[in-house]
Design a protein around this motif. Sequence first.
Motif, PDB file in Angstrom:
ATOM      1  N   UNK A   2      60.941 -39.450  -4.583  1.00 27.46           N
ATOM      2  CA  UNK A   2      62.175 -39.534  -3.803  1.00 27.46           C
ATOM      3  C   UNK A   2      62.879 -38.182  -3.755  1.00 27.46           C
ATOM      4  N   UNK A   3      63.321 -37.803  -2.551  1.00 29.18           N
ATOM      5  CA  UNK A   3      64.027 -36.531  -2.393  1.00 29.18           C
ATOM      6  C   UNK A   3      65.407 -36.607  -3.035  1.00 29.18           C
ATOM      7  N   UNK A   4      65.761 -35.552  -3.758  1.00 25.93           N
ATOM      8  CA  UNK A   4      67.069 -35.498  -4.394  1.00 25.93           C
ATOM      9  C   UNK A   4      68.120 -35.041  -3.396  1.00 25.93           C
ATOM     10  N   UNK A   5      69.363 -35.443  -3.636  1.00 28.08           N
ATOM     11  CA  UNK A   5      70.493 -34.924  -2.858  1.00 28.08           C
ATOM     12  C   UNK A   5      71.037 -33.725  -3.628  1.00 28.08           C
ATOM     13  N   UNK A   6      70.837 -32.542  -3.062  1.00 30.13           N
ATOM     14  CA  UNK A   6      71.164 -31.303  -3.764  1.00 30.13           C
ATOM     15  C   UNK A   6      72.531 -30.772  -3.333  1.00 30.13           C
ATOM     16  N   UNK A   7      73.320 -30.330  -4.319  1.00 27.01           N
ATOM     17  CA  UNK A   7      74.547 -29.587  -4.034  1.00 27.01           C
ATOM     18  C   UNK A   7      74.284 -28.139  -4.421  1.00 27.01           C
ATOM     19  N   UNK A   8      74.349 -27.242  -3.441  1.00 28.27           N
ATOM     20  CA  UNK A   8      74.153 -25.821  -3.696  1.00 28.27           C
ATOM     21  C   UNK A   8      75.481 -25.203  -4.106  1.00 28.27           C
ATOM     22  N   UNK A   9      75.510 -24.567  -5.276  1.00 27.97           N
ATOM     23  CA  UNK A   9      76.688 -23.857  -5.760  1.00 27.97           C
ATOM     24  C   UNK A   9      76.400 -22.365  -5.695  1.00 27.97           C
ATOM     25  N   UNK A  31      72.890 -30.505  -8.875  1.00 28.21           N
ATOM     26  CA  UNK A  31      73.461 -29.184  -8.609  1.00 28.21           C
ATOM     27  C   UNK A  31      72.462 -28.061  -8.875  1.00 28.21           C
ATOM     28  N   UNK A  32      72.396 -27.110  -7.946  1.00 32.22           N
ATOM     29  CA  UNK A  32      71.575 -25.917  -8.119  1.00 32.22           C
ATOM     30  C   UNK A  32      72.473 -24.706  -7.877  1.00 32.22           C
ATOM     31  N   UNK A  33      72.558 -23.823  -8.873  1.00 31.52           N
ATOM     32  CA  UNK A  33      73.380 -22.623  -8.755  1.00 31.52           C
ATOM     33  C   UNK A  33      72.524 -21.459  -8.254  1.00 31.52           C
ATOM     34  N   UNK A  34      72.965 -20.824  -7.167  1.00 31.30           N
ATOM     35  CA  UNK A  34      72.340 -19.600  -6.684  1.00 31.30           C
ATOM     36  C   UNK A  34      73.227 -18.442  -7.122  1.00 31.30           C
ATOM     37  N   UNK A  35      72.672 -17.520  -7.897  1.00 34.40           N
ATOM     38  CA  UNK A  35      73.485 -16.449  -8.470  1.00 34.40           C
ATOM     39  C   UNK A  35      72.695 -15.155  -8.534  1.00 34.40           C
ATOM     40  N   UNK A  36      73.410 -14.043  -8.367  1.00 33.48           N
ATOM     41  CA  UNK A  36      72.782 -12.735  -8.533  1.00 33.48           C
ATOM     42  C   UNK A  36      72.409 -12.498  -9.992  1.00 33.48           C
ATOM     43  N   UNK A  37      73.105 -13.189 -10.902  1.00 33.24           N
ATOM     44  CA  UNK A  37      72.822 -13.067 -12.333  1.00 33.24           C
ATOM     45  C   UNK A  37      73.209 -14.358 -13.041  1.00 33.24           C
ATOM     46  N   UNK A  38      72.335 -15.362 -13.027  1.00 30.05           N
ATOM     47  CA  UNK A  38      72.667 -16.649 -13.657  1.00 30.05           C
ATOM     48  C   UNK A  38      73.022 -16.530 -15.137  1.00 30.05           C
ATOM     49  N   UNK A  39      72.527 -15.493 -15.820  1.00 28.74           N
ATOM     50  CA  UNK A  39      72.776 -15.335 -17.257  1.00 28.74           C
ATOM     51  C   UNK A  39      74.242 -15.055 -17.570  1.00 28.74           C
ATOM     52  N   UNK A  40      75.022 -14.658 -16.558  1.00 29.70           N
ATOM     53  CA  UNK A  40      76.439 -14.358 -16.820  1.00 29.70           C
ATOM     54  C   UNK A  40      77.255 -15.633 -17.071  1.00 29.70           C
ATOM     55  N   UNK A  41      76.680 -16.804 -16.747  1.00 28.87           N
ATOM     56  CA  UNK A  41      77.378 -18.073 -16.969  1.00 28.87           C
ATOM     57  C   UNK A  41      76.727 -18.786 -18.155  1.00 28.87           C
ATOM     58  N   UNK A  42      77.406 -18.782 -19.294  1.00 29.10           N
ATOM     59  CA  UNK A  42      76.837 -19.341 -20.529  1.00 29.10           C
ATOM     60  C   UNK A  42      76.413 -20.795 -20.373  1.00 29.10           C
ATOM     61  N   UNK A  43      77.188 -21.558 -19.599  1.00 31.15           N
ATOM     62  CA  UNK A  43      76.934 -23.002 -19.516  1.00 31.15           C
ATOM     63  C   UNK A  43      75.604 -23.322 -18.828  1.00 31.15           C
ATOM     64  N   UNK A  44      75.098 -22.413 -18.012  1.00 33.60           N
ATOM     65  CA  UNK A  44      73.841 -22.689 -17.301  1.00 33.60           C
ATOM     66  C   UNK A  44      72.681 -22.822 -18.278  1.00 33.60           C
ATOM     67  N   UNK A  45      72.577 -21.889 -19.229  1.00 33.54           N
ATOM     68  CA  UNK A  45      71.502 -21.988 -20.225  1.00 33.54           C
ATOM     69  C   UNK A  45      71.821 -23.055 -21.267  1.00 33.54           C
ATOM     70  N   UNK A  46      73.098 -23.158 -21.661  1.00 39.85           N
ATOM     71  CA  UNK A  46      73.485 -24.145 -22.687  1.00 39.85           C
ATOM     72  C   UNK A  46      73.204 -25.571 -22.221  1.00 39.85           C
TER      73      UNK A  46
END
Length: 411
Positions: A2-9, A31-46
């Motif tokens: 089944x295809x997911x309903x994605x929210x692009x952040x 939710x999928x975050x598009x970022x030039x540097x995802x590592x700058x947001x601690x919560x993404x890896x946590x």
Amino acid sequence: MERRRVLILIEGQTVNGLLYVRAAQRLGLHPITLSADPARYDYISAERLHAICVDTNNLDALIHECSRLGAIDGIAGITGALDSVYGIVSKLCRHFNLPGPNPVSIERCYDKFAQRELLARAGIPVPFFRMATSAAEVESSAAEIGLPVILKPFMGSGSSGVRLCRDVEELAEHTAYLLGGKHLWRSSPRILVEEFAQGPFYGAEMMGNEVIGIGAADFGPPPHFVFREWTLPAVLTDDEHERIADLSLSCLRALDLGWGPANIEFRWTKCGPVVIEVNPRLGGAPDPQLIRLAYGVDLITEHIKLVIGEKCDLRRKHSHTAAARMLVPDHDGILDWIGGVTRATAVPGIAEVKMYIKPETPIVRKGDDRDYIGHVIAASPNPGRTGEMLQRAVNVIEWSITPFPRSSSCG
């Protein structure tokens, strides 16, 4: 499958970024975050969140990545929590025919000079202002307006590069800072020189064409404008509330806004309310948290509902007083330790104690919202009680900062 309903952040945000992710998940979105540097947001890896590295200043690169994701899953909506990306978010929404703000209105609004001209043309009270591109133009504009004046970059957020100049020395010093290569410009340098509108500060939180709440704020010491405390609702008479609400709606009409969230800043001067700035996006932390605690309205969730084409619910569930204190260090150095957080959290009525940084982090104050090291939020049905609980919690939080060693020279 089944295809997911994605929210692009597009990009994240230190505090509100995780709130957007969790609200999206509660709504059944991926939710999928598009970022030039995802590592700058601690919560993404946590939180082990889905993030993709992409140049978020490149519209074509974002269109390509969103198209690729859309071929795999269904994109329900696109949004972002940062000022710097909201213009490109609006263009992506338009490109993919998704609900979103008008790109022309957003771009025009983020040019503070263009915004001021549109507001003034509509008869909305704003501080007297001039645009300058050189030190000579800054000096002549300040002479015309009369000191003290405020200098600010024509684009930007979080009070970055904003300073009160009370005399010719401060004026020359800050002009040299802005034009001398120390301030990071995203385009050719242009400085807004404006009258210093003096009086209590208020902020209106909007969603669509509805005023959700009006808060009051205090700043730290000049010459910078670093928020120290927010209280919602502001203590206003019915007439004062009505004047700010009416002026807020006039701002939206003048700037051709009215879709989604907006945050409008005022000073109540001796001539009445004066518009300082219109931000065509949700207010930053702690604004959404205060609205939720004061009225039971989750603006982040309701914003996402609009983004995915659903109807939002802005009805108030209750009426409390919520207040936040921003924690700001008084000198630079290395943060050694933070204590008392657990005790502060245990104080009755405290809704949240959040530290933004960890020990051994260098502290270099900028005179803007990057100076915050954390916040404390309290709420209760009684305004006085809320203030007492907030102060009690703040009093037990401690930290130690070792100043940077002074450089020495031998003769």
